[in-house]
Design an enzyme around this catalytic site. Structure first.
Site, PDB file in Angstrom:
ATOM      1  CB  SER A  76      -7.601  -0.276  -5.988  1.00  0.00           C
ATOM      2  OG  SER A  76      -7.286  -0.687  -4.706  1.00  0.00           O
ATOM      3  CB  CYS A  85       1.502  -2.056   1.363  1.00  0.00           C
ATOM      4  SG  CYS A  85       1.206  -3.653   0.645  1.00  0.00           S
TER       5      CYS A  85
END
Lengths: 197, 128
Positions: free
Chosen positions: A4, A130
């Site tokens: 990421s 998440c």
């Protein structure tokens, strides 16, 4: 392996995927031939360029940067352990990433601590993005053998090479005040104290 | 993350703490998420004159606990059993994504049942 961009100060919403030669993967976004048919859709050029620049910058001095980050992280962790009773560092003592530390503060809720710290200008996290909105404690911490209360009492602190010792001293003082404030509100503290009597 | 009224109640809950020599106290726990609420009450002439709480949980849990105590004060020991979790939920505005989390954070019914059971037990003992 997926990477990421925002983990190294690059823009959010962009990343990289390393696929070993010979491994076949099925695209989850279809309808175009971009990225060798693996991810259809127009390229997000500014983010890709930003991620590229972040990679370039981190490669320039990453050994020294990692050393400085690790040193700051260890300074912070030692100070927290010295100044705040009843807290625990999660994970392996040495085999860990340099920039993060996960700490459980007995008897208080991690999200409540996160909100209080946010009001005091310190940004921390209770878990991955998440799991935002989820009521259940982190499955990773539960897999480490923690109780529901222990997992809920956990906060993750992140560091980078630009952090200073002065910033860390201020952060520890504020964390100590916030932990004490929430412990005064906790019914678990009274029962723990009673257990010790 | 949360709106101003939730944050204000979380930062300055009016009814946080405990009552010294309370007439009863009781607690409840949500086993799924670990939240715990403990409530202390002071009763005069069969009416709740004070209610205070201690809570382990998120800002939503603390906000809901404060509202629960607010609602209890002034009610009779029978009327207080009529407070429902949905009454507390109706007073807290959250985004849709936090709705389920809010529901799980409200422990009003279970805690009130626990504290009043304790109160009735103590009263029965005193009347013996």
């Amino acid at each position: 392996m997926s990477i990421s961009s925002h983990k190294i100060h690059g823009p959010k919403g962009v990343g990289a995927l390393f696929v070993k030669k010979g491994v076949k993967i099925t695209p989850i976004i279809v309808g175009g031939e971009q990225e060798r048919g693996l991810r259809a859709g127009t390229y997000n050029t500014p983010s890709i360029v930003g991620f590229g620049k972040a990679c370039e910058m981190i490669m320039f001095n990453y050994i020294m940067d990692n050393r400085r980050t690790k040193s700051n992280r260890d300074y912070f962790t030692n100070k927290i352990m010295q100044e705040i009773p009843n807290c625990h560092v999660n994970g392996h003592v040495h085999q860990r990433l340099p920039g993060i530390v996960s700490i459980s503060f007995e008897c208080i809720d991690g999200e409540a601590l996160m909100c209080l710290l946010d009001m005091n200008g310190i940004c921390v996290s209770t878990g991955p993005a998440c799991s935002t909105g989820s009521i259940e404690p982190s499955h990773v911490l539960m897999a480490l053998g923690m109780t529901v209360e222990g997992a809920k009492s956990t906060v993750r602190f992140s560091f980078d090479p630009s952090n200073t010792r002065e910033e860390i001293d201020i952060a520890v003082k504020k964390i100590k005040d916030c932990v004490e404030r929430l412990r005064n509100l906790s019914p678990l503290r009274a029962s723990k104290d009673k257990d010790k009597e | 993350m949360y709106n101003e009224s939730i944050i204000n109640k979380f930062l300055e809950p009016k009814n946080a703490g405990r009552i010294k020599n309370a007439d009863a106290n009781g607690s409840a726990k949500n086993e799924k998420c670990g939240d715990v609420l403990k409530i202390f009450i002071a009763v005069e002439n069969d009416r709740i004159v004070d209610a205070k709480f201690k809570a382990f949980g998120s800002p939503l849990t603390i906000c809901a606990a404060d509202i629960t105590c607010e609602k209890m004060i002034g009610l009779t020991t029978e009327e207080v059993l009529g407070i429902k979790n949905s009454d507390i939920e109706a007073e807290i505005l959250v985004a849709d994504e936090d709705r389920e989390k809010l529901r799980q954070s409200i422990l009003a019914e279970e805690t009130i049942a626990s504290v009043m059971a304790e109160y009735n037990k103590r009263q029965a003992k005193m009347n013996k």
